[in-house]
Design a protein around this motif. Structure first.
Motif, short mmCIF file in Angstrom:
data_model
loop_
_atom_site.label_atom_id
_atom_site.label_comp_id
_atom_site.label_asym_id
_atom_site.label_seq_id
_atom_site.Cartn_x
_atom_site.Cartn_y
_atom_site.Cartn_z
N ARG A 84 0.84 -1.28 0.04
CA ARG A 84 -0.15 -0.07 -0.04
C ARG A 84 0.88 1.01 0.06
NH1 ARG A 84 -3.25 0.30 4.79
NH2 ARG A 84 -2.16 -1.61 5.66
N ALA A 85 1.88 1.19 -0.82
CA ALA A 85 2.63 2.38 -1.01
C ALA A 85 2.04 3.77 -1.37
CB ALA A 85 3.84 2.32 -1.86
N LYS A 86 2.76 4.70 -0.61
CA LYS A 86 2.05 6.25 -0.85
C LYS A 86 3.08 6.97 -1.41
CE LYS A 86 -0.52 5.65 3.53
NZ LYS A 86 -0.95 6.22 4.61
N PRO A 87 2.90 8.21 -2.02
CA PRO A 87 3.89 9.05 -2.54
C PRO A 87 4.70 9.64 -1.59
CG PRO A 87 1.67 9.43 -3.55
CD PRO A 87 1.19 8.53 -2.43
N GLU A 88 4.41 9.64 -0.36
CA GLU A 88 5.11 10.20 0.90
C GLU A 88 6.16 9.18 0.93
OE1 GLU A 88 1.84 10.16 0.76
OE2 GLU A 88 1.07 9.98 2.60
N ASP A 89 6.09 8.04 0.63
CA ASP A 89 6.97 6.83 0.82
C ASP A 89 8.34 7.27 -0.01
OD1 ASP A 89 4.37 4.37 1.28
OD2 ASP A 89 5.75 5.28 2.87
N THR A 90 8.32 8.04 -0.95
CA THR A 90 9.44 8.24 -1.84
C THR A 90 10.54 8.73 -1.13
OG1 THR A 90 7.67 8.47 -3.82
CG2 THR A 90 9.96 9.48 -3.90
N ALA A 91 11.69 8.06 -1.42
CA ALA A 91 12.96 8.39 -0.62
C ALA A 91 14.01 7.61 -1.05
CB ALA A 91 12.71 8.23 0.87
N VAL A 92 15.30 7.61 -0.52
CA VAL A 92 16.23 6.69 -0.77
C VAL A 92 16.29 6.00 0.55
CG1 VAL A 92 18.72 6.43 -1.05
CG2 VAL A 92 17.72 8.22 -2.40
N TYR A 93 16.01 4.73 0.34
CA TYR A 93 16.20 3.65 1.34
C TYR A 93 17.45 3.03 1.55
CZ TYR A 93 11.14 4.01 1.59
OH TYR A 93 9.81 4.58 1.81
N TYR A 94 17.89 3.37 3.02
CA TYR A 94 19.33 2.73 3.41
C TYR A 94 19.15 1.33 4.46
CZ TYR A 94 20.88 7.13 1.56
OH TYR A 94 21.29 8.39 0.96
N CYS A 95 19.96 0.57 3.95
CA CYS A 95 20.03 -0.55 5.14
C CYS A 95 21.07 0.01 6.24
CB CYS A 95 20.43 -1.85 4.32
SG CYS A 95 20.65 -3.39 5.43
N ASN A 96 20.85 -0.59 7.37
CA ASN A 96 21.91 -0.18 8.44
C ASN A 96 22.07 -1.63 9.19
OD1 ASN A 96 21.73 0.40 11.61
ND2 ASN A 96 23.32 1.50 10.43
N ALA A 97 23.21 -1.94 9.73
CA ALA A 97 23.44 -3.11 10.53
C ALA A 97 24.20 -2.73 11.62
CB ALA A 97 24.13 -4.23 9.82
N ARG A 98 23.81 -3.60 13.17
CA ARG A 98 24.83 -3.30 14.14
C ARG A 98 25.26 -4.59 14.34
NH1 ARG A 98 23.79 0.49 18.79
NH2 ARG A 98 24.47 1.95 17.09
N VAL A 99 26.64 -4.58 14.36
CA VAL A 99 27.45 -5.93 14.03
C VAL A 99 28.57 -5.92 14.92
CG1 VAL A 99 28.52 -5.19 11.94
CG2 VAL A 99 28.27 -7.64 12.51
N TYR A 100 29.07 -7.18 15.47
CA TYR A 100 30.34 -7.14 15.89
C TYR A 100 31.24 -7.64 14.98
CZ TYR A 100 29.45 -6.21 20.78
OH TYR A 100 28.99 -5.64 22.25
#
Length: 120
Positions: A84-100
Protein backbone atom coordinates in the motif's frame (compact mmCIF):
# COMPACT_ATOMS: atom_id res chain seq x y z
CA UNK A 1 35.39 -4.85 6.90
CA UNK A 2 31.64 -5.26 6.75
CA UNK A 3 29.63 -4.40 3.67
CA UNK A 4 25.91 -3.93 3.07
CA UNK A 5 24.37 -4.19 -0.38
CA UNK A 6 20.75 -3.18 -0.99
CA UNK A 7 18.59 -4.13 -3.94
CA UNK A 8 14.98 -3.98 -5.04
CA UNK A 9 14.31 -0.27 -5.32
CA UNK A 10 12.43 1.25 -8.22
CA UNK A 11 9.18 2.81 -9.33
CA UNK A 12 5.91 1.65 -7.82
CA UNK A 13 2.40 2.97 -8.28
CA UNK A 14 0.43 4.30 -5.32
CA UNK A 15 -1.18 1.36 -3.57
CA UNK A 16 1.38 -1.03 -5.02
CA UNK A 17 4.02 -3.24 -3.44
CA UNK A 18 7.78 -3.45 -3.51
CA UNK A 19 10.34 -5.56 -1.67
CA UNK A 20 13.78 -4.33 -0.68
CA UNK A 21 16.63 -6.67 0.21
CA UNK A 22 19.91 -6.09 2.02
CA UNK A 23 22.77 -8.54 2.42
CA UNK A 24 25.50 -8.11 5.01
CA UNK A 25 28.90 -9.62 4.28
CA UNK A 26 32.46 -9.48 5.50
CA UNK A 27 34.30 -10.25 8.71
CA UNK A 28 31.29 -10.73 10.97
CA UNK A 29 31.37 -12.28 14.43
CA UNK A 30 27.77 -11.57 15.39
CA UNK A 31 24.94 -9.66 13.76
CA UNK A 32 22.90 -7.91 16.46
CA UNK A 33 20.27 -5.98 14.54
CA UNK A 34 19.42 -4.71 11.09
CA UNK A 35 17.17 -1.97 9.91
CA UNK A 36 15.90 0.24 7.15
CA UNK A 37 16.02 4.03 7.12
CA UNK A 38 14.97 6.50 4.46
CA UNK A 39 15.76 10.01 3.41
CA UNK A 40 13.50 12.11 1.24
CA UNK A 41 14.76 15.21 -0.59
CA UNK A 42 15.22 18.09 1.81
CA UNK A 43 14.51 15.94 4.85
CA UNK A 44 16.58 14.19 7.48
CA UNK A 45 17.16 10.46 7.44
CA UNK A 46 14.48 8.68 9.44
CA UNK A 47 13.93 5.22 10.82
CA UNK A 48 11.57 2.96 8.89
CA UNK A 49 11.90 -0.38 10.66
CA UNK A 50 14.37 -2.47 12.62
CA UNK A 51 14.66 -6.13 13.57
CA UNK A 52 16.92 -7.71 16.19
CA UNK A 53 18.62 -11.08 16.05
CA UNK A 54 15.88 -12.35 18.32
CA UNK A 55 13.20 -11.22 15.92
CA UNK A 56 11.92 -8.16 17.78
CA UNK A 57 10.70 -5.50 15.38
CA UNK A 58 10.11 -1.78 15.55
CA UNK A 59 8.32 0.39 13.00
CA UNK A 60 7.84 4.06 12.35
CA UNK A 61 4.22 5.06 12.89
CA UNK A 62 3.97 6.17 9.28
CA UNK A 63 4.58 2.62 7.97
CA UNK A 64 2.91 0.46 10.62
CA UNK A 65 0.43 -1.93 9.07
CA UNK A 66 1.84 -1.36 5.57
CA UNK A 67 5.51 -2.37 5.74
CA UNK A 68 6.97 -5.58 7.11
CA UNK A 69 10.60 -6.13 8.02
CA UNK A 70 11.94 -9.67 8.12
CA UNK A 71 15.30 -11.28 8.52
CA UNK A 72 16.95 -14.45 7.26
CA UNK A 73 19.65 -14.97 9.86
CA UNK A 74 21.40 -17.80 8.08
CA UNK A 75 21.96 -15.57 5.07
CA UNK A 76 22.60 -12.30 6.93
CA UNK A 77 19.78 -10.80 4.90
CA UNK A 78 17.01 -8.41 5.79
CA UNK A 79 13.93 -7.60 3.73
CA UNK A 80 11.45 -4.76 3.72
CA UNK A 81 8.09 -5.64 2.21
CA UNK A 82 6.35 -2.41 1.28
CA UNK A 83 2.60 -2.67 0.72
CA UNK A 84 0.00 0.00 0.00
CA UNK A 85 2.76 2.38 -1.01
CA UNK A 86 2.09 6.12 -0.78
CA UNK A 87 3.76 9.01 -2.62
CA UNK A 88 5.19 10.15 0.72
CA UNK A 89 7.15 6.89 0.88
CA UNK A 90 9.32 8.21 -1.94
CA UNK A 91 12.90 8.37 -0.66
CA UNK A 92 16.31 6.79 -0.78
CA UNK A 93 16.17 3.74 1.46
CA UNK A 94 19.27 2.76 3.40
CA UNK A 95 20.07 -0.51 5.09
CA UNK A 96 21.87 -0.42 8.42
CA UNK A 97 23.39 -3.11 10.61
CA UNK A 98 24.72 -3.31 14.14
CA UNK A 99 27.40 -5.96 14.12
CA UNK A 100 30.39 -7.24 16.02
CA UNK A 101 33.26 -7.77 13.62
CA UNK A 102 35.59 -10.73 13.75
CA UNK A 103 37.90 -8.56 15.87
CA UNK A 104 34.99 -7.91 18.29
CA UNK A 105 34.67 -4.31 17.25
CA UNK A 106 31.11 -2.96 17.36
CA UNK A 107 30.28 -1.51 13.95
CA UNK A 108 27.34 0.40 12.53
CA UNK A 109 27.75 0.23 8.74
CA UNK A 110 25.35 1.57 6.10
CA UNK A 111 24.49 0.48 2.60
CA UNK A 112 24.76 2.75 -0.41
CA UNK A 113 21.02 3.34 -0.60
CA UNK A 114 18.35 2.40 -3.11
CA UNK A 115 15.81 4.80 -4.61
CA UNK A 116 12.11 4.12 -4.14
CA UNK A 117 9.69 6.29 -6.06
CA UNK A 118 5.94 6.03 -5.56
CA UNK A 119 4.18 7.68 -8.45
CA UNK A 120 1.55 7.04 -11.08
Amino acid sequence: QVQLVESGGGLVQPGGSLTLSCVVSGQIFRLIAMGWYRQAPGKERELVATVTSGGSTNYADSVKGRFTISRLNAMNTVYLQMNRAKPEDTAVYYCNARVYSSTRELLDPWGQGTQVTVSS
